[in-house]
Design a protein around this motif. Sequence first.
Motif, PDB file in Angstrom:
ATOM      1  N   MET A  70       0.601  -1.419   0.289  1.00 53.37           N
ATOM      2  CA  MET A  70      -0.013  -0.250  -0.040  1.00 53.37           C
ATOM      3  C   MET A  70       0.775   1.426   0.131  1.00 53.37           C
ATOM      4  SD  MET A  70      -2.794   1.023  -0.459  1.00 53.37           S
ATOM      5  CE  MET A  70      -4.355  -1.069   0.164  1.00 53.37           C
TER       6      MET A  70
ATOM      7  N   PHE B  43       2.245   1.670  -3.246  1.00 48.76           N
ATOM      8  CA  PHE B  43       0.684   1.747  -4.234  1.00 48.76           C
ATOM      9  C   PHE B  43       0.310   3.298  -4.433  1.00 48.76           C
ATOM     10  CE2 PHE B  43      -4.192   1.462  -4.702  1.00 48.76           C
ATOM     11  CZ  PHE B  43      -4.087   1.392  -6.151  1.00 48.76           C
ATOM     12  N   LEU B  44       0.246   3.931  -2.980  1.00 47.78           N
ATOM     13  CA  LEU B  44       0.282   5.405  -2.698  1.00 47.78           C
ATOM     14  C   LEU B  44       1.265   6.407  -3.149  1.00 47.78           C
ATOM     15  CD1 LEU B  44      -1.791   5.404   0.934  1.00 47.78           C
ATOM     16  CD2 LEU B  44      -2.563   5.536  -1.417  1.00 47.78           C
TER      17      LEU B  44
ATOM     18  N   ASN C  90      -1.130   5.905  -6.384  1.00 45.85           N
ATOM     19  CA  ASN C  90      -2.828   5.741  -6.161  1.00 45.85           C
ATOM     20  C   ASN C  90      -3.597   5.029  -7.056  1.00 45.85           C
ATOM     21  OD1 ASN C  90      -4.628   7.411  -5.938  1.00 45.85           O
ATOM     22  ND2 ASN C  90      -3.760   8.636  -5.473  1.00 45.85           N
ATOM     23  N   ASN C  91      -4.673   4.325  -6.715  1.00 47.13           N
ATOM     24  CA  ASN C  91      -5.594   4.490  -8.064  1.00 47.13           C
ATOM     25  C   ASN C  91      -6.292   5.111  -8.608  1.00 47.13           C
ATOM     26  OD1 ASN C  91      -7.499   1.974  -8.044  1.00 47.13           O
ATOM     27  ND2 ASN C  91      -9.062   2.280  -7.515  1.00 47.13           N
TER      28      ASN C  91
ATOM     29  N   GLY D 178      -1.160   4.030  -9.654  1.00 48.24           N
ATOM     30  CA  GLY D 178      -0.044   3.289  -8.928  1.00 48.24           C
ATOM     31  C   GLY D 178       0.438   2.420  -9.183  1.00 48.24           C
TER      32      GLY D 178
ATOM     33  N   GLU E  10      -9.085   5.509  -3.272  1.00 48.19           N
ATOM     34  CA  GLU E  10      -7.363   6.004  -3.867  1.00 48.19           C
ATOM     35  C   GLU E  10      -6.781   4.443  -3.589  1.00 48.19           C
ATOM     36  OE1 GLU E  10      -8.955  10.235  -3.584  1.00 48.19           O
ATOM     37  OE2 GLU E  10      -9.224   8.231  -2.310  1.00 48.19           O
ATOM     38  N   THR E  11      -7.525   3.963  -2.371  1.00 46.51           N
ATOM     39  CA  THR E  11      -6.604   2.761  -2.336  1.00 46.51           C
ATOM     40  C   THR E  11      -7.180   2.098  -2.648  1.00 46.51           C
ATOM     41  OG1 THR E  11      -7.921   2.669   0.326  1.00 46.51           O
ATOM     42  CG2 THR E  11      -5.804   3.574  -0.037  1.00 46.51           C
TER      43      THR E  11
ATOM     44  N   GLN F 204      -6.677   4.564   4.081  1.00 54.42           N
ATOM     45  CA  GLN F 204      -7.694   5.109   3.091  1.00 54.42           C
ATOM     46  C   GLN F 204      -8.028   6.569   4.270  1.00 54.42           C
ATOM     47  OE1 GLN F 204      -9.015   5.787   0.016  1.00 54.42           O
ATOM     48  NE2 GLN F 204      -9.267   7.359   0.600  1.00 54.42           N
TER      49      GLN F 204
ATOM     50  N   PHE G 168      -4.849   8.962   4.363  1.00 56.98           N
ATOM     51  CA  PHE G 168      -4.663   9.765   3.215  1.00 56.98           C
ATOM     52  C   PHE G 168      -6.077  10.692   3.177  1.00 56.98           C
ATOM     53  CE2 PHE G 168      -6.215  10.054  -1.353  1.00 56.98           C
ATOM     54  CZ  PHE G 168      -5.121  10.679  -2.210  1.00 56.98           C
TER      55      PHE G 168
ATOM     56  N   HIS H   2      -4.078  14.375   2.528  1.00 54.95           N
ATOM     57  CA  HIS H   2      -5.211  14.624   1.574  1.00 54.95           C
ATOM     58  C   HIS H   2      -5.225  15.934   1.114  1.00 54.95           C
ATOM     59  CE1 HIS H   2      -6.618  15.140  -2.803  1.00 54.95           C
ATOM     60  NE2 HIS H   2      -5.679  14.679  -3.177  1.00 54.95           N
TER      61      HIS H   2
ATOM     62  N   SER I 263       0.136  12.856  -0.643  1.00 57.96           N
ATOM     63  CA  SER I 263       0.148  11.910   0.068  1.00 57.96           C
ATOM     64  C   SER I 263       1.182  11.708   0.429  1.00 57.96           C
ATOM     65  CB  SER I 263      -0.448  10.986  -1.090  1.00 57.96           C
ATOM     66  OG  SER I 263       0.565  10.631  -2.118  1.00 57.96           O
TER      67      SER I 263
END
Length: 381
Positions: free
Chosen positions: A1, A4-5, A9-10, A14, A168-169, A177, A180, A184, A190
Amino acid sequence: MIIFLATGNNKGGGYFASRGVFLCMYMGFIVIWAVLNSFALQVIAFLDIISMWWQVIGGLVVIVMLPLVAPHTQSASFVFTHFETSPEATGISSKPYAVILSVLLSNYCLYGYDTAAHLTEETKGADRTGPIAILSSIGMVSVFGWAYYLALTFSIQDFNYLYDVNNETAGALVPAQIIFDAFHGRYHNSTGAVVFLCITWGSYFFCGLSVTTSAARVVYALSRDNGIPFSPLWRRIHPKYKVPTNAVWLCAAISIILGLPILKLDVVFTAIISINTIGWVGGYAIPVFARLVMAEKNFKPGPFYLGRASRPICLVAFLWICYTCSAFLLPTLYPIQLKTFNYAPIAIGIFMTLIMLWWAFDARKWFKGPVRNIDLGNGHS
């Protein structure tokens, strides 16, 4: 994670690790923990000191700063009275069932006291320092764990957004999340969330290191009593570092094997947690129950003794163990399918059957119980 961030992110392209990469990372950490546990006790003790300060200072930073960073915080009435089952994500709509399952995370986090119990043989004045370490561990974990949950809950920005697969996750990790959203929402980036997750990751790393130490000591103790196959091999102590190196690597190998199904099923991690927790919690059931039913005249208390409170505490502990082990056997996702089934009951059933068959056909003929390695007559080892 964290990766990923940090990589977008999503919503920003990411990098989300595949099952194969995740398994390789899992195996890599196990090997690192095993290597570190193969060194001298002084190295492990030094790492434990770092672990303690990391988790105390890092925990305080997260607990204090997260609600302060969040653009707005939830009310006390929401935190302490609002009830959610999130049936869209879990398939569970029954509130009583959700309450039963709520014990899972909190009990898993109490693993620290078990580590303290397994390492008492390597401390001075273990009859006093052991119980003190166990109680201290429970106290610290309870206080910091509760404060951490409160910090996360107060910092929730939009509850419904936490489980959205488009967030985002990717709806994969609710605490990440929450962190974040807090950073954010205030700073529009992030970076702070990644830093906080690194602090949390450090705690997990040190936890894995301690769990490896604890598991190796259990294997060593059982092999010292000739209680497992090939005991002479697992109880062998490294001539230089004075640690049960073979037991360490046996635990590492078993952990890697148990993680292989991750390639196909997401619920394997839940099953591993369930099996581990049932194993270490359930292991205390027999001595606690024995103390509960033992005649007082046959019991010889040690320096750390609870007195008249011992039996009521044993009763509560035994009932709690039964409840915990039962809860970890329940499904955590519905409807029940191959991808959501809790495989812990099957795994435990298979292992218990094999152990009982081994006992019935072989072990009962030669196993005589714990091997005494201290001469009580003259007080020398």
